[in-house]
Design a protein around this motif. Structure first.
Motif, PDB file in Angstrom:
ATOM      1  N   ASN A  42      22.313 -14.729  46.040  1.00  0.00           N
ATOM      2  CA  ASN A  42      22.467 -13.391  46.592  1.00  0.00           C
ATOM      3  C   ASN A  42      23.706 -12.661  46.084  1.00  0.00           C
ATOM      4  OD1 ASN A  42      20.135 -13.127  48.448  1.00  0.00           O
ATOM      5  ND2 ASN A  42      21.002 -14.989  49.306  1.00  0.00           N
ATOM      6  N   HIS A  60      19.145   1.502  50.613  1.00  0.00           N
ATOM      7  CA  HIS A  60      18.916   0.057  50.442  1.00  0.00           C
ATOM      8  C   HIS A  60      17.412  -0.226  50.508  1.00  0.00           C
ATOM      9  CE1 HIS A  60      23.195   0.049  51.524  1.00  0.00           C
ATOM     10  NE2 HIS A  60      23.271  -1.157  51.010  1.00  0.00           N
ATOM     11  N   GLY A  83      14.139  -4.062  46.088  1.00  0.00           N
ATOM     12  CA  GLY A  83      14.204  -5.515  46.115  1.00  0.00           C
ATOM     13  C   GLY A  83      13.172  -6.102  45.180  1.00  0.00           C
ATOM     14  N   THR A 132      17.283  -3.681  52.508  1.00  0.00           N
ATOM     15  CA  THR A 132      17.061  -4.743  51.539  1.00  0.00           C
ATOM     16  C   THR A 132      18.199  -4.636  50.516  1.00  0.00           C
ATOM     17  OG1 THR A 132      14.698  -4.674  52.031  1.00  0.00           O
ATOM     18  CG2 THR A 132      15.337  -5.846  50.041  1.00  0.00           C
ATOM     19  N   SER A 133      17.960  -4.072  49.327  1.00  0.00           N
ATOM     20  CA  SER A 133      19.036  -3.953  48.331  1.00  0.00           C
ATOM     21  C   SER A 133      19.104  -2.524  47.796  1.00  0.00           C
ATOM     22  CB  SER A 133      18.796  -4.916  47.164  1.00  0.00           C
ATOM     23  OG  SER A 133      18.930  -6.258  47.581  1.00  0.00           O
ATOM     24  N   GLY A 170      20.446  -2.991  42.658  1.00  0.00           N
ATOM     25  CA  GLY A 170      20.941  -4.296  43.097  1.00  0.00           C
ATOM     26  C   GLY A 170      22.460  -4.346  43.104  1.00  0.00           C
ATOM     27  N   THR A 219      26.994  -4.400  47.482  1.00  0.00           N
ATOM     28  CA  THR A 219      26.742  -3.397  48.501  1.00  0.00           C
ATOM     29  C   THR A 219      27.746  -3.628  49.621  1.00  0.00           C
ATOM     30  OG1 THR A 219      25.198  -2.639  50.170  1.00  0.00           O
ATOM     31  CG2 THR A 219      24.772  -4.833  49.274  1.00  0.00           C
ATOM     32  N   HIS A 226      23.047  -9.088  50.242  1.00  0.00           N
ATOM     33  CA  HIS A 226      21.830  -8.306  49.981  1.00  0.00           C
ATOM     34  C   HIS A 226      21.811  -7.790  48.545  1.00  0.00           C
ATOM     35  CE1 HIS A 226      20.020  -7.361  54.122  1.00  0.00           C
ATOM     36  NE2 HIS A 226      20.978  -8.231  54.347  1.00  0.00           N
ATOM     37  N   GLU A 227      22.280  -8.588  47.591  1.00  0.00           N
ATOM     38  CA  GLU A 227      22.482  -8.072  46.237  1.00  0.00           C
ATOM     39  C   GLU A 227      21.271  -8.213  45.328  1.00  0.00           C
ATOM     40  OE1 GLU A 227      26.017  -9.298  44.279  1.00  0.00           O
ATOM     41  OE2 GLU A 227      27.286  -9.005  46.034  1.00  0.00           O
TER      42      GLU A 227
END
Ligand SMILES: [Zn+2]
Length: 247
Positions: free
Chosen positions: A60, A113, A116, A150-151, A155, A158, A164-165
């Motif tokens: 992650n 975000h 993903g 999510t991301s 990506g 964050t 959550h990368e």
């Protein structure tokens, strides 16, 4: 196009132009950011390779040194680029009541975000369907699965959401007994623990589910989740890479 290279590509790689083109074209096809279909190697392409590696490594943190930014001729990264179930980078599904889930983050235009992996997207959709069949069918007034962050679109780091990368984790808002979600913590009377239990069970039924963070002692005692600081007012669902399937 055949996804094979003659020499290494990426950070400290040989970077033969035809090989760079193969790798960049494939990353572009899979939806990864930073790349265009050309034979130019540079820092943005290395960022894309490292994000792809974070995904396939199940890490992650994109900056983890195991995401080394290089694609070797017979290495794991080229095999994942070739795989039938190679990860795609995409916007997460928006959901609907019919699907048993709603993605609040897609609706919230002030927060991006929204992105993903295809692995996460498929898992969230399947979790919603399972939750609907196994719980909502008999509890029609219960809250839907509500997905939050999510991301980021590209990506990586964050500030507000550690871990959550790489598009492998989403936050889940707490279901309430009144059928709404959020604005509560797990110790509140309004918390619908039965719905939360069913949500976690639906997620854990999916093949790539890995960890669930939620500081609810009852559900922890049932072996459904683990305590992690900051998870009193939402749950965190995380997946791991599937077994690679080669063509
Ligand atoms: Zn989280």
């Amino acid at each position: 196009m055949t996804i094979s290279i003659q020499a290494s590509v990426g950070l400290h790689g040989d970077n033969k132009p035809e090989d760079v083109l193969v790798v960049k074209s494939r990353l572009l096809e899979l939806g990864f950011p930073f790349v265009t279909a050309d034979s130019v190697m540079g820092p943005l392409t290395i960022k894309a390779i490292r994000l792809f590696q974070a995904v396939k490594n199940g890490l992650n943190d994109v900056d983890d040194q195991r995401n080394d930014g290089r694609v070797d001729v017979n290495g794991d990264t080229i095999k994942w680029l070739q795989a039938v179930n190679a990860p795609r980078w995409q916007r997460m599904p928006v959901g609907s009541p019919e699907e048993g889930f709603i993605n609040d983050n897609i609706i919230d235009v002030s927060d991006n975000h929204d992105f993903g992996t295809s692995w996460m997207a498929d898992t969230l959709s399947a979790t919603g369907a399972t939750y609907k069949a196994q719980f909502l069918a008999t509890h029609p007034n219960a809250a839907l699965l509500h997905i939050n962050d999510t991301s980021l679109p590209q990506g990586g780091d964050t500030p507000v959401h550690h871990g959550h990368e790489a598009g492998l984790a989403s936050d889940i808002r707490l279901p309430r007994k009144d059928g709404n979600v959020g604005g509560i913590v797990v110790t509140d009377q309004a918390f619908d623990r039965a719905a939360m239990r069913a949500l976690i069970q639906a997620f854990r039924a999916q093949p790539v589910s890995s960890r669930v963070f939620l500081n609810d002692q009852t559900l922890i005692n049932e072996g459904l989740c683990q305590a992690v600081a900051g998870h009193n007012n939402h749950a965190h669902f995380e997946i791991k890479p599937p077994v690679r399937v080669m063509p």
